[in-house]
Motif scaffolding. Structure first.
Motif, PDB file in Angstrom:
ATOM      1  N   ALA A 100       0.862  -1.185   0.000  1.00 47.29           N
ATOM      2  CA  ALA A 100       0.000   0.000   0.000  1.00 47.29           C
ATOM      3  C   ALA A 100       0.895   1.231   0.000  1.00 47.29           C
ATOM      4  CB  ALA A 100      -0.902  -0.005   1.226  1.00 47.29           C
ATOM      5  N   ASP A 101       0.376   2.333  -0.496  1.00 48.57           N
ATOM      6  CA  ASP A 101       1.177   3.545  -0.639  1.00 48.57           C
ATOM      7  C   ASP A 101       0.698   4.621   0.339  1.00 48.57           C
ATOM      8  OD1 ASP A 101       2.887   5.460  -1.554  1.00 48.57           O
ATOM      9  OD2 ASP A 101       2.074   5.557  -3.590  1.00 48.57           O
ATOM     10  N   ASP A 102       1.537   4.941   1.306  1.00 46.93           N
ATOM     11  CA  ASP A 102       1.214   5.999   2.275  1.00 46.93           C
ATOM     12  C   ASP A 102       0.077   5.617   3.215  1.00 46.93           C
ATOM     13  OD1 ASP A 102       3.121   7.390   0.847  1.00 46.93           O
ATOM     14  OD2 ASP A 102       1.887   9.170   0.477  1.00 46.93           O
ATOM     15  N   LEU A 103      -0.014   4.342   3.556  1.00 47.23           N
ATOM     16  CA  LEU A 103      -1.030   3.885   4.510  1.00 47.23           C
ATOM     17  C   LEU A 103      -0.503   4.092   5.925  1.00 47.23           C
ATOM     18  CD1 LEU A 103      -3.770   2.236   4.836  1.00 47.23           C
ATOM     19  CD2 LEU A 103      -2.300   0.207   4.999  1.00 47.23           C
ATOM     20  N   VAL A 149      10.089   7.641   2.592  1.00 43.28           N
ATOM     21  CA  VAL A 149       9.306   8.050   1.405  1.00 43.28           C
ATOM     22  C   VAL A 149       9.354   6.904   0.391  1.00 43.28           C
ATOM     23  CG1 VAL A 149       9.668  10.534   1.713  1.00 43.28           C
ATOM     24  CG2 VAL A 149      11.210   9.245   0.218  1.00 43.28           C
ATOM     25  N   SER A 150       8.465   7.034  -0.594  1.00 43.25           N
ATOM     26  CA  SER A 150       8.151   5.909  -1.476  1.00 43.25           C
ATOM     27  C   SER A 150       9.327   5.252  -2.178  1.00 43.25           C
ATOM     28  CB  SER A 150       7.197   6.377  -2.589  1.00 43.25           C
ATOM     29  OG  SER A 150       5.899   6.499  -2.100  1.00 43.25           O
ATOM     30  N   SER A 151       9.996   6.025  -2.996  1.00 38.48           N
ATOM     31  CA  SER A 151      10.884   5.417  -3.969  1.00 38.48           C
ATOM     32  C   SER A 151      12.072   4.692  -3.333  1.00 38.48           C
ATOM     33  CB  SER A 151      11.331   6.474  -4.978  1.00 38.48           C
ATOM     34  OG  SER A 151      12.007   5.870  -6.028  1.00 38.48           O
ATOM     35  N   SER A 170      12.202   3.455  -0.414  1.00 38.61           N
ATOM     36  CA  SER A 170      11.641   2.305   0.295  1.00 38.61           C
ATOM     37  C   SER A 170      11.420   1.150  -0.675  1.00 38.61           C
ATOM     38  CB  SER A 170      10.318   2.705   0.958  1.00 38.61           C
ATOM     39  OG  SER A 170       9.634   1.566   1.418  1.00 38.61           O
ATOM     40  N   ARG A 171      10.907   1.468  -1.857  1.00 34.66           N
ATOM     41  CA  ARG A 171      10.662   0.431  -2.872  1.00 34.66           C
ATOM     42  C   ARG A 171      11.978  -0.142  -3.401  1.00 34.66           C
ATOM     43  NH1 ARG A 171       5.082   1.482  -4.860  1.00 34.66           N
ATOM     44  NH2 ARG A 171       4.287   2.642  -3.090  1.00 34.66           N
ATOM     45  N   ALA A 172      12.981   0.725  -3.527  1.00 30.37           N
ATOM     46  CA  ALA A 172      14.294   0.233  -3.968  1.00 30.37           C
ATOM     47  C   ALA A 172      14.825  -0.793  -2.972  1.00 30.37           C
ATOM     48  CB  ALA A 172      15.270   1.398  -4.111  1.00 30.37           C
ATOM     49  N   GLY A 199       0.661  -1.883 -10.782  1.00 24.76           N
ATOM     50  CA  GLY A 199       0.481  -0.661 -10.014  1.00 24.76           C
ATOM     51  C   GLY A 199       1.606   0.337 -10.191  1.00 24.76           C
ATOM     52  N   LYS A 200       1.973   0.928  -9.060  1.00 22.45           N
ATOM     53  CA  LYS A 200       2.972   2.003  -9.086  1.00 22.45           C
ATOM     54  C   LYS A 200       4.384   1.437  -9.156  1.00 22.45           C
ATOM     55  CE  LYS A 200       4.694   5.299  -5.594  1.00 22.45           C
ATOM     56  NZ  LYS A 200       4.301   6.296  -4.576  1.00 22.45           N
ATOM     57  N   TRP A 201       5.168   1.957 -10.070  1.00 22.79           N
ATOM     58  CA  TRP A 201       6.545   1.498 -10.221  1.00 22.79           C
ATOM     59  C   TRP A 201       7.477   2.421  -9.443  1.00 22.79           C
ATOM     60  CZ3 TRP A 201       9.314  -2.492 -10.651  1.00 22.79           C
ATOM     61  CH2 TRP A 201      10.606  -2.478 -11.158  1.00 22.79           C
ATOM     62  N   PRO A 247      -3.386   4.330  -0.670  1.00 21.78           N
ATOM     63  CA  PRO A 247      -4.187   5.555  -0.641  1.00 21.78           C
ATOM     64  C   PRO A 247      -3.356   6.839  -0.755  1.00 21.78           C
ATOM     65  CG  PRO A 247      -3.833   4.795   1.585  1.00 21.78           C
ATOM     66  CD  PRO A 247      -3.071   3.851   0.696  1.00 21.78           C
ATOM     67  N   HIS A 248      -2.380   6.825  -1.658  1.00 25.59           N
ATOM     68  CA  HIS A 248      -1.609   8.048  -1.943  1.00 25.59           C
ATOM     69  C   HIS A 248      -2.540   9.041  -2.652  1.00 25.59           C
ATOM     70  CE1 HIS A 248       1.496  10.654  -3.613  1.00 25.59           C
ATOM     71  NE2 HIS A 248       2.461   9.941  -3.049  1.00 25.59           N
ATOM     72  N   ASN A 249      -2.310  10.339  -2.409  1.00 27.52           N
ATOM     73  CA  ASN A 249      -3.114  11.322  -3.128  1.00 27.52           C
ATOM     74  C   ASN A 249      -2.774  11.283  -4.622  1.00 27.52           C
ATOM     75  OD1 ASN A 249      -0.628  12.522  -3.128  1.00 27.52           O
ATOM     76  ND2 ASN A 249      -1.255  14.434  -2.199  1.00 27.52           N
ATOM     77  N   SER A 294       2.840  -1.247   4.146  1.00 24.21           N
ATOM     78  CA  SER A 294       2.844   0.090   3.541  1.00 24.21           C
ATOM     79  C   SER A 294       4.284   0.470   3.235  1.00 24.21           C
ATOM     80  CB  SER A 294       2.237   1.115   4.502  1.00 24.21           C
ATOM     81  OG  SER A 294       2.274   2.414   3.938  1.00 24.21           O
ATOM     82  N   ASP A 295       4.485   1.289   2.207  1.00 26.27           N
ATOM     83  CA  ASP A 295       5.858   1.638   1.815  1.00 26.27           C
ATOM     84  C   ASP A 295       6.505   2.665   2.727  1.00 26.27           C
ATOM     85  OD1 ASP A 295       4.296   3.797   0.953  1.00 26.27           O
ATOM     86  OD2 ASP A 295       5.500   4.128  -0.852  1.00 26.27           O
ATOM     87  N   ASN A 296       5.684   3.385   3.467  1.00 23.08           N
ATOM     88  CA  ASN A 296       6.189   4.365   4.443  1.00 23.08           C
ATOM     89  C   ASN A 296       5.016   4.772   5.320  1.00 23.08           C
ATOM     90  OD1 ASN A 296       6.305   6.117   1.478  1.00 23.08           O
ATOM     91  ND2 ASN A 296       4.848   6.794   3.020  1.00 23.08           N
ATOM     92  N   GLY A 297       5.290   5.617   6.296  1.00 21.26           N
ATOM     93  CA  GLY A 297       4.223   6.049   7.187  1.00 21.26           C
ATOM     94  C   GLY A 297       3.204   6.931   6.487  1.00 21.26           C
ATOM     95  N   GLN A 319       5.323  11.561  10.772  1.00 17.66           N
ATOM     96  CA  GLN A 319       4.654  10.992   9.605  1.00 17.66           C
ATOM     97  C   GLN A 319       5.660  10.720   8.484  1.00 17.66           C
ATOM     98  OE1 GLN A 319       2.012  13.866   7.792  1.00 17.66           O
ATOM     99  NE2 GLN A 319       3.370  15.577   8.234  1.00 17.66           N
ATOM    100  N   LYS A 320       5.108  10.335   7.343  1.00 16.84           N
ATOM    101  CA  LYS A 320       5.924  10.110   6.139  1.00 16.84           C
ATOM    102  C   LYS A 320       7.028  11.159   6.021  1.00 16.84           C
ATOM    103  CE  LYS A 320       5.413  10.249   1.091  1.00 16.84           C
ATOM    104  NZ  LYS A 320       4.453  10.322  -0.024  1.00 16.84           N
ATOM    105  N   GLY A 321       8.206  10.716   5.646  1.00 16.13           N
ATOM    106  CA  GLY A 321       9.307  11.655   5.434  1.00 16.13           C
ATOM    107  C   GLY A 321      10.141  11.893   6.685  1.00 16.13           C
TER     108      GLY A 321
HETATM  109 CA    CA Z   1       4.628   6.173  -0.346  1.00 18.19          CA
END
Ligand code: CA
Length: 462
Positions: A35-38, A75-77, A79-81, A131-133, A227-229, A285-288, A304-306
């Motif tokens: 999930a993204d930003d959950l 943050v997302s990227s 974390s995914r790496a 989904g999101k890459w 649930p990322h914006n 989730s990929d981050n907070g 929070q995130k970041g």
């Molecule tokens: Ca994220």
């Protein structure tokens, strides 16, 4: 308090039998649902009160809920790496959210790092990224050029949810992050016109993928952008939350509920195909949660995130392997980097000795065969912000302004990081700071510019 709950993992006969067989390579399927930003507290299994997540909870209830699970970045990227390589991205310069640059091969996951899909392909796995890459928008970093057999999703860091808004057909013609949000969805290398709410599209694709691949080992990377914006949901999902007054929270709840429906359909399909006992399912989730942006809730965690505080990178995390791993709550420290190591060990996939993994195989810990802590130390560096966080045992050191500010927290007794113990325990500060320095000596500087190119000297980008 739910986050303090400790329940020993029960050892079943099945599990003991499994332990005896553990030396033989197996080929269980792998599903990562990201999930993204959950927010940490936005699933039932972490105490959420206003958003039912019965299906995501099935993973925790049939498997293991982790209370001390971290991603490798907040943050997302990056974390995914980490998830995709099993390694701290800071080792190879992946420490920023990349700008959307569809014609810049140096911006994204360095080509000399091996993705999990690439590694599993060596032992016969078929894989798809859905989904999101967000690991590089140049074609050289397209999922199908990074080990995946197929791709259905978008290349950038976020995306709009309704097809009427998809105005740019060619993802490689989009300029910048904002335009990347309105591209057509890609199937393989081709843009395709989708019809449904995006989360439902991704769920459909996931169900189809497991149906098609039920007879061979597979790896499904289901990376919902929700649930990322932007905060967008259908009336059907919104109508489930008549009692939430705050509009952002209500839309967020609807978006999470859509993900939960998709998870339910996927788990149903695994059961229907009778492959649920041969499939590892991870949910995280990929981050907070970025509380101020999407209405998420990180519960008792600070920030929070970041952030370098717990709300930035301690995440909701559940794992299920039906019939193999018993239900339980696991409170010892684990990392999202462990997914790579776990499936590599189980499948006997060859690893690159020059690229040692930072994760560990979780299975011996979950069966009770290994009673140690999977990660005595968890590390985070945020290069641009000049901050570190190192958790060592129950203590966590946060350094800011290149070490000029040092904070120490006792997470066992102060999960919210409210009381700085640095002055009381200078020895502990020194001890963890030495670990920090040792780890930092193994890292390199970021290899590509961040999304906020001109601002990142002052502030880490979100
Ligand atoms: Ca994220």
């Amino acid at each position: 308090m739910y986050f303090k709950t400790v329940a020993p993992l029960a050892l079943t006969q099945t599990l003991l039998a499994f332990g005896a067989q553990a030396q033989q390579p197996q080929s269980p399927n792998l599903i990562i649902i990201l999930a993204d930003d959950l927010g940490y507290a936005d699933v039932d299994f972490n105490g959420c009160k206003d958003i039912p997540t019965p299906n995501i909870d099935r993973i925790a209830n049939n498997g293991v809920k982790f209370t001390n699970a971290y991603t490798s970045y907040s943050v997302s990227s990056p974390s995914r790496a980490g998830i995709m390589t099993g390694r701290y991205g800071q080792r190879f310069g992946f420490e920023r959210n990349p700008p959307y640059e569809p014609h810049e091969p140096t911006i994204g996951l360095p080509l000399n790092e091996k993705t999990l899909a690439e590694t599993l392909s060596k032992v016969g796995y078929t894989s798809e990224a859905i989904g999101k890459w967000h690991l590089g928008a140049d074609v050289s970093n397209h999922p199908m050029n990074r080990g995946f057999n197929n791709f259905f999703g978008h290349l950038g860091g976020a995306h709009k949810y309704f097809p009427k808004d998809y105005t740019i057909k060619d993802s490689y013609a989009a300029i910048g992050e904002t335009e990347s949000y309105v591209t057509w969805i890609m199937r393989g290398h081709e843009p395709v016109q989708t019809k449904k709410y995006l989360t439902d599209e991704f769920s459909d694709e996931a169900v189809n993928f497991v149906s098609k691949n039920k007879n061979n080992p597979f790896f499904l990377y289901l990376a919902y952008n929700a649930p990322h914006n932007p905060m967008e949901a259908t009336e059907e999902y919104l109508s489930r939350f008549p009692n939430i007054q705050n509009k952002t929270r209500k839309t967020y709840a609807a978006m999470v509920s859509a993900v939960d429906d998709g998870v339910g359909r996927l788990l149903d399909k695994l059961e229907e195909l009778k492959i649920d006992d041969n499939t590892l399912v991870f949910f995280l989730s990929d981050n907070g949660g970025p509380v101020s942006h999407n209405g998420s809730n990180n519960g008792p965690l600070r920030d929070q995130k970041g952030s370098v505080y717990e709300g930035g990178f301690r995440v909701p995390f559940a794992f299920m392997w039906k019939g193999k791993i018993s239900h339980g709550v696991y409170d010892k420290t684990i990392s999202s980097l462990d997914i790579y190591a776990t499936i590599s060990a189980l499948s006997g996939a060859p690893l690159d000795a020059k690229k040692p993994l930072d994760g560990v195989n979780l299975i011996p810990y979950l069966t009770g065969k290994n009673s140690a802590v999977p990660h005595e130390n968890i590390y985070l560096r945020m290069f641009d912000a000049k901050k570190f966080a190192v958790r060592s045992g129950d203590y966590k050191l946060v350094t800011q302004k290149s070490g000029a500010i040092k904070e120490l927290y006792d997470l066992r007794n102060d999960i919210g990081e409210t009381k700085n113990l640095a002055d009381e325990k200078p020895g502990k500060v020194s001890e963890i700071d030495a670990l920090r320095a040792k780890w930092a000596s193994q890292l390199i500087d970021p290899v590509f510019v961040g999304r906020n190119k001109d601002k990142n000297k002052e502030k880490e980008e979100k």
